[in-house]
Design a protein around this motif. Structure first.
Motif, mmCIF file in Angstrom:
data_model
loop_
_atom_site.group_PDB
_atom_site.id
_atom_site.type_symbol
_atom_site.label_atom_id
_atom_site.label_comp_id
_atom_site.label_asym_id
_atom_site.label_seq_id
_atom_site.Cartn_x
_atom_site.Cartn_y
_atom_site.Cartn_z
ATOM 1 N N TYR A 92 6.954 -31.410 10.356
ATOM 2 C CA TYR A 92 7.688 -31.341 11.519
ATOM 3 C C TYR A 92 9.128 -31.713 11.260
ATOM 4 O O TYR A 92 10.096 -31.070 11.826
ATOM 5 C CB TYR A 92 7.324 -32.420 12.501
ATOM 6 C CG TYR A 92 8.107 -32.339 13.904
ATOM 7 C CD1 TYR A 92 8.172 -31.154 14.819
ATOM 8 C CD2 TYR A 92 8.483 -33.636 14.380
ATOM 9 C CE1 TYR A 92 9.024 -31.492 16.014
ATOM 10 C CE2 TYR A 92 9.054 -33.749 15.559
ATOM 11 C CZ TYR A 92 9.498 -32.419 16.454
ATOM 12 O OH TYR A 92 10.192 -32.709 17.449
ATOM 13 N N ALA A 93 9.482 -32.740 10.476
ATOM 14 C CA ALA A 93 10.881 -33.233 10.147
ATOM 15 C C ALA A 93 11.499 -32.133 9.359
ATOM 16 O O ALA A 93 12.553 -31.619 9.479
ATOM 17 C CB ALA A 93 10.763 -34.622 9.248
ATOM 18 N N LEU A 94 10.821 -31.304 8.430
ATOM 19 C CA LEU A 94 11.359 -30.263 7.687
ATOM 20 C C LEU A 94 11.603 -29.219 8.368
ATOM 21 O O LEU A 94 12.549 -28.602 8.163
ATOM 22 C CB LEU A 94 10.304 -30.122 6.311
ATOM 23 C CG LEU A 94 10.508 -28.967 5.547
ATOM 24 C CD1 LEU A 94 11.870 -29.077 5.049
ATOM 25 C CD2 LEU A 94 9.449 -28.800 4.662
ATOM 26 N N MET A 95 10.638 -28.903 9.425
ATOM 27 C CA MET A 95 10.961 -27.877 10.430
ATOM 28 C C MET A 95 12.175 -27.887 11.302
ATOM 29 O O MET A 95 13.035 -27.088 11.533
ATOM 30 C CB MET A 95 9.644 -27.551 11.164
ATOM 31 C CG MET A 95 8.655 -27.156 10.626
ATOM 32 S SD MET A 95 7.055 -27.337 11.351
ATOM 33 C CE MET A 95 7.211 -26.413 12.935
ATOM 34 N N LYS A 96 12.387 -29.307 11.710
ATOM 35 C CA LYS A 96 13.487 -29.626 12.303
ATOM 36 C C LYS A 96 15.049 -29.433 11.813
ATOM 37 O O LYS A 96 15.741 -29.177 12.317
ATOM 38 C CB LYS A 96 13.609 -31.028 13.002
ATOM 39 C CG LYS A 96 12.204 -31.324 13.820
ATOM 40 C CD LYS A 96 12.898 -31.127 15.327
ATOM 41 C CE LYS A 96 13.623 -31.958 16.050
ATOM 42 N NZ LYS A 96 13.835 -31.739 17.478
ATOM 43 N N GLN A 97 14.623 -29.730 10.602
ATOM 44 C CA GLN A 97 15.928 -29.469 9.536
ATOM 45 C C GLN A 97 16.062 -28.138 9.030
ATOM 46 O O GLN A 97 17.258 -27.820 8.658
ATOM 47 C CB GLN A 97 15.913 -30.526 8.504
ATOM 48 C CG GLN A 97 17.097 -30.635 7.631
ATOM 49 C CD GLN A 97 16.818 -31.543 6.155
ATOM 50 O OE1 GLN A 97 15.930 -31.129 5.452
ATOM 51 N NE2 GLN A 97 17.721 -32.160 5.702
ATOM 52 N N SER A 98 15.244 -27.434 8.962
ATOM 53 C CA SER A 98 15.333 -25.862 8.363
ATOM 54 C C SER A 98 14.867 -24.998 9.299
ATOM 55 O O SER A 98 13.587 -24.829 9.441
ATOM 56 C CB SER A 98 14.566 -25.887 6.972
ATOM 57 O OG SER A 98 14.353 -24.811 6.579
ATOM 58 N N ARG A 99 15.894 -24.025 9.577
ATOM 59 C CA ARG A 99 15.433 -22.964 10.507
ATOM 60 C C ARG A 99 14.457 -22.027 9.986
ATOM 61 O O ARG A 99 13.483 -21.396 10.562
ATOM 62 C CB ARG A 99 16.915 -22.356 10.980
ATOM 63 C CG ARG A 99 16.597 -21.125 11.683
ATOM 64 C CD ARG A 99 17.911 -20.467 11.992
ATOM 65 N NE ARG A 99 17.588 -19.236 12.589
ATOM 66 C CZ ARG A 99 18.467 -18.245 13.138
ATOM 67 N NH1 ARG A 99 19.559 -18.605 12.758
ATOM 68 N NH2 ARG A 99 18.319 -17.131 13.911
ATOM 69 N N LEU A 100 14.636 -21.989 8.455
ATOM 70 C CA LEU A 100 13.866 -21.065 7.600
ATOM 71 C C LEU A 100 12.210 -21.703 7.895
ATOM 72 O O LEU A 100 11.599 -20.767 8.040
ATOM 73 C CB LEU A 100 14.320 -21.281 6.562
ATOM 74 C CG LEU A 100 13.626 -20.153 5.215
ATOM 75 C CD1 LEU A 100 14.187 -18.897 5.753
ATOM 76 C CD2 LEU A 100 13.881 -20.588 3.768
ATOM 77 N N VAL A 101 12.072 -22.862 7.829
ATOM 78 C CA VAL A 101 10.697 -23.336 7.839
ATOM 79 C C VAL A 101 10.123 -23.113 9.281
ATOM 80 O O VAL A 101 9.088 -22.951 9.560
ATOM 81 C CB VAL A 101 10.547 -24.781 7.236
ATOM 82 C CG1 VAL A 101 9.231 -25.180 7.335
ATOM 83 C CG2 VAL A 101 10.984 -24.814 5.841
#
Length: 201
Positions: A92-101
């Motif tokens: 979730y943190a990665l998704m919040k940081q990366s629009r791509l993910v």
């Protein structure tokens, strides 16, 4: 996710980083300042990296990603919850940081869960990136090497978070959204992303 947010390929340098995120979250949950966290990680070589510069850079990347979730209870959960829960929160943190993910998880994975279409393969990653390259000049300008690396990293993230059994798997597993994360997603107003976690209620 703000759609004016640019697509960035930083994932090639800062992949899932579960071990590093967990170490950083522990220090953050103890109330250390960002600078103190970086200092401790470097001094104690908590990431076991070869150079001080690489440790410092990655520590800052983890701090930035933890701040992206804007939720202290989730930072504590990454530090203290069982591995599978903590990994899901890191996703979730990665998704919040990366629009791509974020977009991949929503438009590809979430859509498969919605349609109960569990097959998965390289074609799904290829189609996603081809579509993005057609729609977005930034993504279109990335080299083939970058795109290949990004596909590998996304596939690896899916394995680490148990969406896939292994890199060669041809179907998605039905994941279960941990309540601690579901509650946070709802209170953060991110309900649009719930399908990515196979959650439709």
């Amino acid at each position: 996710m703000d759609h004016s947010y640019p697509y960035i390929a930083s994932l090639t340098r800062e992949p899932f980083l579960f071990y590093e995120m967990r170490s950083t979250a522990k220090l953050m949950a103890e109330g250390n300042s960002d600078d103190a966290i970086v200092k401790k990680i470097v001094e104690q070589n908590l990431f076991q990296y070869p150079t001080e510069r690489s440790i410092s850079r990655m520590a800052k990347a983890c701090i930035k990603r933890l701040h992206a979730i804007e939720d202290a209870s989730l930072v504590s959960a990454i530090a203290s919850q069982p591995t599978d829960t903590a990994k899901q929160i890191c996703l979730y943190a990665l998704m919040k940081q990366s629009r791509l993910v974020w977009e991949f998880m929503l438009t590809v994975i979430g859509e498969k869960y919605r349609l109960r279409e569990m097959s998965f393969g390289k074609i799904d990653l290829n189609t996603f990136f081809m579509r993005l390259q057609e729609q977005n000049d930034t993504v279109a300008s990335w080299s083939d090497t970058t795109i290949i690396k990004l596909k590998q990293i996304i596939a690896k993230v899916l394995v680490e978070t148990e969406y896939l059994d292994n890199r060669g798997a041809d179907h998605l597993n039905p994941v279960w959204l941990h309540p601690v994360l579901e509650n946070a997603i709802r209170s953060n107003g991110d309900t649009a992303i719930l399908p990515a976690f196979n959650c439709f209620s």
